[in-house]
Design an enzyme around this catalytic site. Structure first.
Site, mmCIF file in Angstrom:
data_model
loop_
_atom_site.group_PDB
_atom_site.id
_atom_site.type_symbol
_atom_site.label_atom_id
_atom_site.label_comp_id
_atom_site.label_asym_id
_atom_site.label_seq_id
_atom_site.Cartn_x
_atom_site.Cartn_y
_atom_site.Cartn_z
ATOM 1 N N ASN A 105 17.841 4.379 17.629
ATOM 2 C CA ASN A 105 18.159 3.406 16.589
ATOM 3 C C ASN A 105 16.957 2.482 16.446
ATOM 4 O O ASN A 105 16.750 1.575 17.251
ATOM 5 C CB ASN A 105 19.414 2.633 17.016
ATOM 6 N N ARG A 112 19.723 6.916 13.876
ATOM 7 C CA ARG A 112 20.454 6.051 12.947
ATOM 8 C C ARG A 112 19.517 5.702 11.791
ATOM 9 O O ARG A 112 18.400 5.252 12.008
ATOM 10 C CB ARG A 112 20.891 4.774 13.646
ATOM 11 N N HIS A 149 26.995 -0.497 7.779
ATOM 12 C CA HIS A 149 27.902 -0.383 8.941
ATOM 13 C C HIS A 149 28.825 0.831 8.826
ATOM 14 O O HIS A 149 29.881 0.868 9.466
ATOM 15 C CB HIS A 149 28.837 -1.607 9.072
ATOM 16 N N ARG A 163 24.025 -15.201 7.105
ATOM 17 C CA ARG A 163 24.038 -14.802 5.685
ATOM 18 C C ARG A 163 25.202 -15.485 4.967
ATOM 19 O O ARG A 163 26.269 -15.654 5.556
ATOM 20 C CB ARG A 163 24.195 -13.286 5.550
ATOM 21 N N GLU A 217 28.897 3.171 17.871
ATOM 22 C CA GLU A 217 28.127 3.898 16.860
ATOM 23 C C GLU A 217 27.308 5.024 17.485
ATOM 24 O O GLU A 217 27.141 6.080 16.881
ATOM 25 C CB GLU A 217 27.214 2.922 16.108
#
Ligand code: ADP
Length: 413
Positions: A7, A90, A179, A240, A383
């Site tokens: 990743n 990923r 995601h 954010r 994940e």
């Protein structure tokens, strides 16, 4: 089967070596601050974390260090790279090209490169990791697993923005989501825990970490999600802002003379929990400040929960109800306070949290009262395991295709 999962971030390379036969993680690690003076390698072979300062100028150097660690005499989890069956990467953006995970070849590499404009911080390092693997492990099958692929099933009404249509056709400006691998993992796992087929369920999956998103998974198919063209959209997050009136952006730029880059920085790095509380982007710290009576921390938590509640309501409406709401990631798995806040008052919708079960700390669990029509679940996301399983599935398909080709050849002979 042993799968190396990589990743790559802009200055990091996370990895795990998984043995899918036993489900064991043989080693997990992180190369951080790649290209900086303080680059380091943290890793854990199951006996606690070790940290070594290492010079890593780029992702190629980082992969070399990972490989050296895997092969370390006596202590490494493998003796030869031949023990690794395949590598899974990923990839943050597959744009509209990829609807599922795929074996990497020249064409795939080129398309991931084209999608770099949609994920400028993530796709280029992922490509660098892929090229480094090609060089250091020639012939090793590599699979790309895309964060966006799960959301390629969204209908146009969910992904087209009500702007002049040409922006979509000419510049591919649309909702892509993010995601996806995590939402896919928890949706499937929720079905397993409920003893049902995911194709029979309407699920609202909530990935609440530093970055946060919610998805509506209708009978196994993602039909909407909160993140958009970029991960800025949707929920309020650590730093954010999530969804705001778009006119706010131009208004602030005009008032304060900010460039698009400066505005982007404010909305991505200085807003959310950090911006409202003025204290931290970390929910735990904000919770502590709120408990100590800090009013802006209280407001930040209220906003954070309110955004989640609104989207749960939206997805309840678009699916005509829900069978389960599933929470995952740092906040979703750990903050009983936030789960309780965002579900408060939803009892008339058949969503009834069990306060005692909500206090349970770890593991996958159902935390709704038995009478709750909608199950409320907490499932730690994984994940890396999802990526490794995709790799295994693709390798099986490749093997099956080879066997079939051999049989056809024998028949012809
Ligand atoms: P990332 O998106 O970086 O992977 P994580 O999934 O690790 O993020 O989530 C990080 C968030 O989870 C932080 O805001 C952190 O405060 C929050 N978190 C972790 N543990 C707890 C806890 N016990 N209570 C409340 N929040 C927590």
């Amino acid at each position: 089967m042993k799968v190396l999962v990589l990743n790559a971030g802009s200055s990091s390379l996370k990895y795990q070596l998984l043995d899918l036969a036993t489900g064991a993680v043989l080693i997990r690690g992180l190369c951080e601050n790649i290209g900086m003076h303080d680059s380091a390698h943290r890793f854990d072979r199951g006996f606690g974390e070790l940290k070594r300062s290492e010079i890593m100028n780029d992702h190629h150097d980082a992969l070399q260090i990972v490989i050296n660690t895997l092969l370390e005499p006596d202590r490494g989890p493998i003796k030869s790279l031949d023990e690794i069956d395949a590598v899974g990467h990923r990839v943050v953006s597959g744009g509209e090209y990829f609807t599922e995970s795929t074996l990497i070849d020249d064409d795939v590499l080129e398309k991931i490169g084209i999608c770099s404009e949609l994920a400028p911080l993530h796709n280029p390092p992922a490509l660098a990791a892929m090229h480094a693997c090609l060089e250091m492990m020639p012939g090793k099958p590599e699979v790309a697993v895309f964060d966006t692929a799960f959301f390629q099933t969204l209908p146009p009404r969910a992904y087209v923005y009500p702007l002049p249509y040409e922006y979509y056709t000419d510049y591919k400006i649309r909702k892509y989501g993010a995601h996806g691998t995590s939402h896919r993992f928890i949706a499937r796992h929720a079905a397993k825990m409920l003893g049902a087929d995911v194709r029979d369920l309407r699920l609202i999956t909530c990935h609440l970490g530093n970055g946060a998103s919610i998805a509506a998974v209708d009978h196994g198919v993602a039909i909407d999600t909160t993140m958009g063209l970029t991960p800025l959209d949707g929920l309020m997050m650590g730093t954010r802002c999530g969804t705001i009136d778009p006119a706010v952006v131009t208004r602030i730029q005009t008032l304060l003379g900010y460039t698009p880059d400066q505005m982007n920085e404010i909305m991505n790095k200085k807003s959310g929990l950090l911006g409202v509380s003025g204290i931290s982007s970390d929910l735990r710290t904000v919770e502590e400040a709120a408990l100590a009576g800090n009013e802006r921390a209280v407001l930040a938590l209220e906003l954070y929960a309110y955004f989640i509640k609104r989207y749960i309501g939206q997805y309840f409406a678009v699916m005509g109800g829900a069978d389960a709401i599933v929470f995952t990631a740092g906040v979703g798995e750990n903050s009983e306070y936030m789960r309780a806040q965002c579900l408060a008052g939803l009892e008339p919708m058949g969503i009834v949290l069990d306060a005692r079960k909500n206090r349970i700390r770890s593991g996958e669990r159902i935390i709704s009262e038995d009478r709750s029509r909608v199950k409320i679940m907490v499932i730690p996301t994984n994940e890396e395991l999802m990526i490794a399983r995709d790799v295994e599935k693709i390798m099986d398909e490749v093997h099956q295709a080879e066997v079939t080709a051999e049989m056809v050849e024998e028949t012809l002979v």
